[in-house]
Design an enzyme around this catalytic site. Structure first.
Site, PDB file in Angstrom:
ATOM      1  N   SER A 163       0.835  -1.197   0.000  1.00  0.00           N
ATOM      2  CA  SER A 163       0.000   0.000   0.000  1.00  0.00           C
ATOM      3  C   SER A 163       0.877   1.258   0.000  1.00  0.00           C
ATOM      4  O   SER A 163       1.706   1.419  -0.882  1.00  0.00           O
ATOM      5  CB  SER A 163      -0.958  -0.039   1.185  1.00  0.00           C
ATOM      6  OG  SER A 163      -1.989   0.911   1.035  1.00  0.00           O
ATOM      7  N   GLU A 208      -9.785  -3.598  -6.545  1.00  0.00           N
ATOM      8  CA  GLU A 208      -9.487  -2.525  -5.602  1.00  0.00           C
ATOM      9  C   GLU A 208      -9.354  -1.173  -6.308  1.00  0.00           C
ATOM     10  O   GLU A 208      -9.038  -1.108  -7.500  1.00  0.00           O
ATOM     11  CB  GLU A 208      -8.246  -2.840  -4.776  1.00  0.00           C
ATOM     12  CG  GLU A 208      -6.974  -3.145  -5.521  1.00  0.00           C
ATOM     13  CD  GLU A 208      -5.819  -3.394  -4.569  1.00  0.00           C
ATOM     14  OE1 GLU A 208      -5.432  -2.439  -3.870  1.00  0.00           O
ATOM     15  OE2 GLU A 208      -5.282  -4.521  -4.541  1.00  0.00           O
ATOM     16  N   HIS A 246      -7.437  -5.425  -1.200  1.00  0.00           N
ATOM     17  CA  HIS A 246      -6.237  -4.630  -1.008  1.00  0.00           C
ATOM     18  C   HIS A 246      -5.310  -5.274   0.022  1.00  0.00           C
ATOM     19  O   HIS A 246      -5.684  -5.467   1.175  1.00  0.00           O
ATOM     20  CB  HIS A 246      -6.650  -3.221  -0.556  1.00  0.00           C
ATOM     21  CG  HIS A 246      -5.523  -2.269  -0.359  1.00  0.00           C
ATOM     22  ND1 HIS A 246      -4.717  -1.837  -1.388  1.00  0.00           N
ATOM     23  CD2 HIS A 246      -5.053  -1.657   0.768  1.00  0.00           C
ATOM     24  CE1 HIS A 246      -3.822  -0.992  -0.913  1.00  0.00           C
ATOM     25  NE2 HIS A 246      -3.989  -0.871   0.386  1.00  0.00           N
TER      26      HIS A 246
END
Length: 299
Positions: free
Chosen positions: A146, A240, A270
């Protein structure tokens, strides 16, 4: 390939847990640490040692018979405003075991208390510290999930621009690499995303970089020139909102002649490997990374 029944259960559970949005940053941090307690007990033969890198907290995770020559430096996710060592052991412990490599997990400074380039400076500090421990740059694998994925990309770009030796490869799990959040997947995947809200990401991006810095390539690496970048592996879920970040990274890397591989998984979410041993798809994801590295490091 269809996902397992266990993973279907956790997908539904995560959707319920993250249904509440608009939390304050302290509340987000509390939720992150609370959720991290739901993990399979860590194997007793995995060494987990806390230390610090010039004042920055870090842990070393070492599986039995770890490959001593190489190390993974993992930069955790959390939107640059949350995330911690405690919250990411459940990802990094099983990842270390599956990869057969030591992982160093630092706890870099977070916004809004510490704005850009604090996190980048900490990523650089961790990489340079590993060099002082005797690792060749090419034997360090930089990974991140991320926001940590975007941060590890920015770390390599900053090293390159400074004329320093680069890591041997980069692993990105659902990277947040475009903090403008202007790509089409923010709208097209809004109904299939179970963790992230674009409005929340917009707020976190402003906390980290301010309104004027979002297109800086060291904040949003999708805008960077990837010339001379090391081998790059990207893993993302098809549903996502950050899907286009990965697609844009692949395109930019290919244009620069980088050795890049993008793997898109269906029916997941995610950074699903963060659930570690709770779902079998984590191990499958780690195996992809191990295969990627094995094809590029022959010894």
């Amino acid at each position: 390939m269809s996902i397992s029944l266990r993973t279907r259960f956790w997908r539904s559970a995560i959707r319920r847990v993250f249904k509440e949005s608009g939390l304050s940053i302290p509340a987000e941090r509390l939720r992150s640490n609370k959720n991290s307690r739901f993990h399979v007990p860590f194997p007793k033969n995995i060494g987990i040692e806390a230390f610090d890198i010039d004042g920055m907290p870090a842990v070393s995770i070492r599986p039995p018979e770890a490959l001593e020559r190489r190390v993974i430096l993992h930069l955790h996710g959390g939107g640059y405003v949350t995330g911690s060592i405690a919250a990411y052991l459940m990802l990094c412990v099983p990842m270390s075991r599956a990869m057969g490599m030591r992982i160093v997990l630092p706890e870099y400074r977070l916004a809004p208390e510490h704005v850009f380039p604090a996190a980048l400076d900490d990523g650089l500090k961790a990489f340079r510290w590993l060099r002082t421990q005797g690792y060749e740059a090419s034997d360090i694998i930089l990974s991140g999930d991320s926001a940590g994925g975007g941060l590890c990309l920015a770390t390599v770009l900053a090293l390159r621009d400074a004329g320093e030796a680069l890591p041997g490869a980069v692993l990105c799990l659902s990277p947040w690499a475009d903090l403008t959040n202007a790509s089409d997947s923010h709208a097209s995947n809004a109904s299939t995303e179970i963790l992230l809200k674009t409005e929340m990401l917009d707020l976190w991006a402003r906390h980290y970089a301010g309104d004027d810095g979002l297109s800086n390539p060291l904040v949003s690496p999708v805008f960077a020139d990837f010339k001379d970048f090391p081998a790059l592996f990207i893993q993302v879920a098809s549903g996502e909102v950050l899907l286009d970040d990965s697609l844009a990274l692949q395109k930019a890397a290919l244009l620069a002649g980088v050795d890049v591989e993008l793997r898109i998984w269906d029916d997941l979410w995610h950074v699903w490997p963060v659930l570690g041993d709770l779902i079998p798809e984590s191990r499958l994801a780690f195996n992809e990374m191990k295969r990627f590295l094995g094809e590029r490091f022959k010894n």
